[in-house]
Design a protein around this motif. Sequence first.
Motif, PDB file in Angstrom:
ATOM      1  N   GLY A  40       0.664  -1.208   0.162  1.00  0.00           N
ATOM      2  CA  GLY A  40      -0.006  -0.125   0.134  1.00  0.00           C
ATOM      3  C   GLY A  40       0.746   1.110  -0.026  1.00  0.00           C
ATOM      4  N   LYS A  41       0.322   2.309  -0.169  1.00  0.00           N
ATOM      5  CA  LYS A  41       1.089   3.704  -0.149  1.00  0.00           C
ATOM      6  C   LYS A  41       0.384   4.554   0.816  1.00  0.00           C
ATOM      7  CE  LYS A  41       2.727   3.574  -4.887  1.00  0.00           C
ATOM      8  NZ  LYS A  41       4.108   3.428  -4.356  1.00  0.00           N
ATOM      9  N   MET A  42       1.380   5.418   1.569  1.00  0.00           N
ATOM     10  CA  MET A  42       0.877   6.489   2.410  1.00  0.00           C
ATOM     11  C   MET A  42       1.937   7.596   2.325  1.00  0.00           C
ATOM     12  SD  MET A  42       2.470   5.600   6.050  1.00  0.00           S
ATOM     13  CE  MET A  42       1.645   3.963   6.229  1.00  0.00           C
ATOM     14  N   VAL A  43       1.273   8.801   2.661  1.00  0.00           N
ATOM     15  CA  VAL A  43       2.011   9.793   2.574  1.00  0.00           C
ATOM     16  C   VAL A  43       2.326  10.502   4.071  1.00  0.00           C
ATOM     17  CG1 VAL A  43      -0.038  11.489   2.301  1.00  0.00           C
ATOM     18  CG2 VAL A  43       2.262  12.394   1.406  1.00  0.00           C
ATOM     19  N   SER A  44       3.648  10.834   4.246  1.00  0.00           N
ATOM     20  CA  SER A  44       3.885  11.589   5.619  1.00  0.00           C
ATOM     21  C   SER A  44       4.325  13.240   5.179  1.00  0.00           C
ATOM     22  CB  SER A  44       5.359  11.034   5.979  1.00  0.00           C
ATOM     23  OG  SER A  44       5.198   9.558   6.280  1.00  0.00           O
ATOM     24  N   TYR A  45       3.443  13.913   6.072  1.00  0.00           N
ATOM     25  CA  TYR A  45       3.431  15.414   5.694  1.00  0.00           C
ATOM     26  C   TYR A  45       3.559  16.087   6.851  1.00  0.00           C
ATOM     27  CZ  TYR A  45      -1.060  15.407   7.832  1.00  0.00           C
ATOM     28  OH  TYR A  45      -2.316  15.275   8.787  1.00  0.00           O
ATOM     29  N   ILE A  46       3.997  17.417   6.563  1.00  0.00           N
ATOM     30  CA  ILE A  46       4.405  18.327   7.702  1.00  0.00           C
ATOM     31  C   ILE A  46       3.793  19.723   6.958  1.00  0.00           C
ATOM     32  CG2 ILE A  46       5.546  19.873   9.212  1.00  0.00           C
ATOM     33  CD1 ILE A  46       7.461  17.642   9.143  1.00  0.00           C
ATOM     34  N   GLN A  47       2.525  20.282   7.562  1.00  0.00           N
ATOM     35  CA  GLN A  47       1.762  21.442   6.812  1.00  0.00           C
ATOM     36  C   GLN A  47       1.924  22.655   7.863  1.00  0.00           C
ATOM     37  OE1 GLN A  47       0.648  21.694   3.588  1.00  0.00           O
ATOM     38  NE2 GLN A  47       0.877  23.942   4.279  1.00  0.00           N
ATOM     39  N   CYS A  48       2.347  23.661   7.486  1.00  0.00           N
ATOM     40  CA  CYS A  48       2.337  25.018   8.647  1.00  0.00           C
ATOM     41  C   CYS A  48       0.964  25.339   8.503  1.00  0.00           C
ATOM     42  CB  CYS A  48       3.209  25.808   7.708  1.00  0.00           C
ATOM     43  SG  CYS A  48       4.976  25.429   7.759  1.00  0.00           S
ATOM     44  N   LYS A  49       0.636  25.999   9.709  1.00  0.00           N
ATOM     45  CA  LYS A  49      -0.577  26.444   9.746  1.00  0.00           C
ATOM     46  C   LYS A  49      -0.768  27.859   9.415  1.00  0.00           C
ATOM     47  CE  LYS A  49      -1.519  23.933  14.346  1.00  0.00           C
ATOM     48  NZ  LYS A  49      -1.589  23.914  15.780  1.00  0.00           N
ATOM     49  N   HIS A  50       0.004  28.652   9.522  1.00  0.00           N
ATOM     50  CA  HIS A  50      -0.061  30.076   9.172  1.00  0.00           C
ATOM     51  C   HIS A  50       0.610  30.643   7.721  1.00  0.00           C
ATOM     52  CE1 HIS A  50      -1.609  30.067  12.992  1.00  0.00           C
ATOM     53  NE2 HIS A  50      -0.374  29.777  13.432  1.00  0.00           N
ATOM     54  N   VAL A  51       1.507  29.729   7.258  1.00  0.00           N
ATOM     55  CA  VAL A  51       1.977  30.013   5.836  1.00  0.00           C
ATOM     56  C   VAL A  51       1.690  28.926   4.928  1.00  0.00           C
ATOM     57  CG1 VAL A  51       3.867  31.447   6.868  1.00  0.00           C
ATOM     58  CG2 VAL A  51       4.403  29.060   6.491  1.00  0.00           C
ATOM     59  N   ASP A  52       1.788  29.171   3.529  1.00  0.00           N
ATOM     60  CA  ASP A  52       1.660  28.115   2.905  1.00  0.00           C
ATOM     61  C   ASP A  52       3.136  27.321   2.406  1.00  0.00           C
ATOM     62  OD1 ASP A  52       0.833  26.605   0.827  1.00  0.00           O
ATOM     63  OD2 ASP A  52       0.891  27.874  -0.807  1.00  0.00           O
ATOM     64  N   TYR A  53       3.302  26.646   3.469  1.00  0.00           N
ATOM     65  CA  TYR A  53       4.710  25.707   3.254  1.00  0.00           C
ATOM     66  C   TYR A  53       4.426  24.439   4.022  1.00  0.00           C
ATOM     67  CZ  TYR A  53       9.683  24.680   3.361  1.00  0.00           C
ATOM     68  OH  TYR A  53      11.018  24.440   3.256  1.00  0.00           O
ATOM     69  N   GLY A  54       4.916  23.506   3.408  1.00  0.00           N
ATOM     70  CA  GLY A  54       5.232  21.873   3.904  1.00  0.00           C
ATOM     71  C   GLY A  54       5.938  21.073   3.148  1.00  0.00           C
ATOM     72  N   SER A  55       5.856  19.846   3.604  1.00  0.00           N
ATOM     73  CA  SER A  55       6.625  18.848   2.954  1.00  0.00           C
ATOM     74  C   SER A  55       5.884  17.555   2.888  1.00  0.00           C
ATOM     75  CB  SER A  55       8.043  18.643   3.676  1.00  0.00           C
ATOM     76  OG  SER A  55       7.929  18.279   5.017  1.00  0.00           O
ATOM     77  N   GLU A  56       6.138  16.652   1.895  1.00  0.00           N
ATOM     78  CA  GLU A  56       5.251  15.592   1.683  1.00  0.00           C
ATOM     79  C   GLU A  56       6.323  14.445   1.246  1.00  0.00           C
ATOM     80  OE1 GLU A  56       2.026  15.597  -0.564  1.00  0.00           O
ATOM     81  OE2 GLU A  56       0.600  16.578   0.725  1.00  0.00           O
ATOM     82  N   ARG A  57       6.167  13.254   1.755  1.00  0.00           N
ATOM     83  CA  ARG A  57       6.973  12.048   1.400  1.00  0.00           C
ATOM     84  C   ARG A  57       6.037  10.994   1.180  1.00  0.00           C
ATOM     85  NH1 ARG A  57      10.474  11.815   5.125  1.00  0.00           N
ATOM     86  NH2 ARG A  57       9.823   9.979   6.148  1.00  0.00           N
ATOM     87  N   ILE A  58       6.092  10.268  -0.071  1.00  0.00           N
ATOM     88  CA  ILE A  58       5.198   9.148  -0.209  1.00  0.00           C
ATOM     89  C   ILE A  58       6.245   7.922   0.178  1.00  0.00           C
ATOM     90  CG2 ILE A  58       4.015   7.947  -1.898  1.00  0.00           C
ATOM     91  CD1 ILE A  58       3.289  10.302  -3.259  1.00  0.00           C
ATOM     92  N   GLU A  59       5.508   7.096   0.693  1.00  0.00           N
ATOM     93  CA  GLU A  59       6.113   5.672   1.136  1.00  0.00           C
ATOM     94  C   GLU A  59       5.411   4.467   0.901  1.00  0.00           C
ATOM     95  OE1 GLU A  59       6.680   6.174   5.402  1.00  0.00           O
ATOM     96  OE2 GLU A  59       8.309   7.811   5.193  1.00  0.00           O
ATOM     97  N   ASP A  60       6.033   3.536   0.600  1.00  0.00           N
ATOM     98  CA  ASP A  60       5.374   2.089   0.662  1.00  0.00           C
ATOM     99  C   ASP A  60       5.286   1.585   1.869  1.00  0.00           C
ATOM    100  OD1 ASP A  60       5.034   2.533  -2.193  1.00  0.00           O
ATOM    101  OD2 ASP A  60       6.883   1.529  -2.544  1.00  0.00           O
ATOM    102  N   TYR A  61       4.265   0.692   2.144  1.00  0.00           N
ATOM    103  CA  TYR A  61       4.317  -0.084   3.122  1.00  0.00           C
ATOM    104  C   TYR A  61       3.672  -1.401   2.920  1.00  0.00           C
ATOM    105  CZ  TYR A  61      -0.830   0.689   3.563  1.00  0.00           C
ATOM    106  OH  TYR A  61      -2.193   0.730   3.398  1.00  0.00           O
ATOM    107  N   TYR A  62       4.142  -2.531   3.674  1.00  0.00           N
ATOM    108  CA  TYR A  62       3.557  -3.987   3.453  1.00  0.00           C
ATOM    109  C   TYR A  62       2.748  -4.283   4.865  1.00  0.00           C
ATOM    110  CZ  TYR A  62       6.465  -4.068  -0.767  1.00  0.00           C
ATOM    111  OH  TYR A  62       6.941  -3.909  -1.996  1.00  0.00           O
TER     112      TYR A  62
END
Length: 892
Positions: free
Chosen positions: A102-124
Amino acid sequence: MNSLLETLFFSNQLRRAVYMMPTEGHDSTKSIPLALQRVFYQLQHSDKPVSTKKLTESFGWDTIDSFMQHDVQEMCRVLLDNVENNMKGTCVEGTIPKLFRGKMVSYIQCKHVDYGSERIEDYYDIQLSIKGKKNLFESFKDYVATEQLDGDNKYDAGEHGLQEAEKGVKFLTFPPILHLQLMRFMYDPQTDQNQKINDRFEFPEQLCLDEFLQKADSEDPADYILHAVLVHSGDNHRGHYVVYLNPKGDGDWCKFDDDVVSRCTKERATEHNYGSKDTRHCSSAYMLVYVRRSKLGEVLQPLTESDIPQQLVERLQEETRAEEQKRKDLEEQLLHMTVRVVTEEQFRGHQGNDLYDDEKVDYKEVKLKKSSTLQEFLQYLSQTMGFQPDQMRLWSMKRTSYYPYYNSSPPNKRPVLLLDFGCSMDSLHDRYNYSITPCHENHWTIFVDTVDPQISASGVTLPAFHQKHDFALFLKMYDPQTGSVCYCGREYKPKSCTVRELLPLMCERAVFQPGTSLVVYEEVKPNETKEICDHDVPLGKAAERGIDDALILVFQKDEPEKDGCRLPTAKEYFQDVYDRVDVVLCDKKDPSDPGVVVTLSKRMNQTQAVTTAAQRLNTDGMMLEFWKDGYDASFAIEYIPDGSIQAMLPHTIRPRQPPKLYYQRLKIKIAGFENRRCFRIVWLDSQFREEEISLYPLRHGCVQDLLDECKKTVGLPDKGSEKLRLLHIYAHRIDKVYQEDERLDGSAFTYINGFYGTLRRIEEIPQDQADLDKEKEMLIRVAHFHKDLYKDFGVPFLLRIRQGESFREVMSRIQSTLDVQEKELEKFKFVIMHSNHYGQRQYLSVDEYQVNLKDFESKYPNHHPWLGLDHFNKAPKRNRYTVPEKAIKIHN
């Protein structure tokens, strides 16, 4: 493992793909795909319990590995990884990801500015926390719950500075077969070990996970049917797995408990395994397997015979036939026995004790039924050897005395006449071939005495022999000039006969002049040859007590010139033969060296033994150092010039294979060791390859002297720092970094290298560590482990860190040091251990943690915080360190 295999077996789409894996030409003992095909085929067709022995042997496991308790989720992951690798490049490549990924995404999203990061990972598989949770839905909600990054834990948003943010994961897809591990085992810092959580935790038979998807698919909802419940009974140290299976997904449940299969109710499979805080109820679900409803028909589609390749069927059926034949042969062996036959022809040319050498004699082996009588055996020999029964006499080569295994004095082998022609061979075997050591012999040796073949056609028979009044005499002549023995035949004489009466016969057999003066000995046993001084005493009185039917007499000329020979008497000759020992000399630095054979004597001192070995190796004996076979590589044999050679030989009784003695060529003579001390050191090169070396610094020198000696021995790269350091390693962790001025005769160097998992290691200091900014940088200790901190492994190392740098920068240096792929490094977890006793620990968020040197400062004497790398151990087996428990590894 049984529960896991049964679960995978009923994942029919996986089973079909396993059958399709090409295994033609695979080694049947090492091929994991073939072994798995064999298990699945037998489960599908056999009505008897199926053995997993060949499967575990294909893993490269020994008996201890097979009986060790394994984590079922870890076993599942390791096995499926191996199967996936073996499927690459075949018609079923991609089956494992298709079914379990399966696939999941790990994310960090700022609350007050339009900035964040995402990383898609596989899991079994998904590991779900159950502590404080009532059911599966609460665990999933906890898994995707957002973490608030605020206060001192704000997120570094680059040009936006530190920002409040939310961190979490979202599922993008769920696989057709969903493996859920319930985290029943958690670390308890108070007891410093894992504890099992038996709390009640509910899971449904039907499961909908749409709410946990980032974007649900209305045409293919994430609806799942419970397919398997793997249950663990016991605690952290021991336990037992059973599996409840819903094979067709129709609610018809069965319980699989190793070789016992029974039907059960849905309640027994589910509700009874929710767990309970009642300590008397220690059985609870540990792993759940769900199958997506839309894929149910595809995943669980029944298999037919056409789904199994015909060549695979033929191979497995042929294996079954071969094993059945082997079983029948074994049963046949239980009804039969093997008798080894020797004649006088085998005695000729023998130069040692007794009449022949067990290891070198060319036996004729006869296989016969145990119920056969001695008379039937005699008739068989008569037909095959061409003699009449009265021209043959059968003697059992019986050991004449019992000796305990720790006694270095072995018994002799003497013929004992066989007369009970009506007795079965089996009963005679038990009577005459009793065990003389703790290990019983498999074969029985019988000496067949015959008339001279050249006159057998005339009908001549053997002389009469009365067991109570006669001796069978076996004569040997010793020649001191050549240092050799010549067999002179067999003779039957009454026990009243004297040696003097035998002297003419001895001269005739040895082709001596009549009347030649002779010295006569009785060969009592391999380490005892007794001179018969009185030639007028009857043999019955002169012979050693316990000799009933046969004597071995050795004679030689009584001549003055024999005194100039190395072994002037037969007694000295046979003692020398008994003391001889063949030793295989192997180069310690070359694992593939077959070695050379050298013959030593137990009467040698070490100087003589070393000189003999050095001559064989064409070198100077004072430039050699030796190790015993099977002993710790850290313990070289201490050289004592007048010491006994026994210190160089293994403590075994005349082994069938020559013992090995490992040698290493030195750069200085052993004679110069008085002022030096030997250190067993592991040299670690820049590629993390280890090599054991011996260094000989001055006895009262310091660590710098040891490092200087190392520079003379190893080759340093051209562009390195040329600076070395000495480390103390204990159980895969760096215990100490020695100072260059520490004395080698101090208390820090009194322990034995290799003792209880310790060793000393020298390595070149990397250039980026040679000159540190001590105010902003420091070296930290890094070690590998997997899940449990006591399951440490691998090569520990030192790593440079800098105040305030992001942990991603640290990871980059770790990646460079270990030479691993970025994808592999992303699977690592990182933890700061604040004590050597597995106490306080701090798991790190790789995207958030910024290096704080205070986290790695020692708060207690001799206790240094270290950075732990939590990941699978994919390295092959190592035996250098003492490790209490091992991670699951498949070696093929």
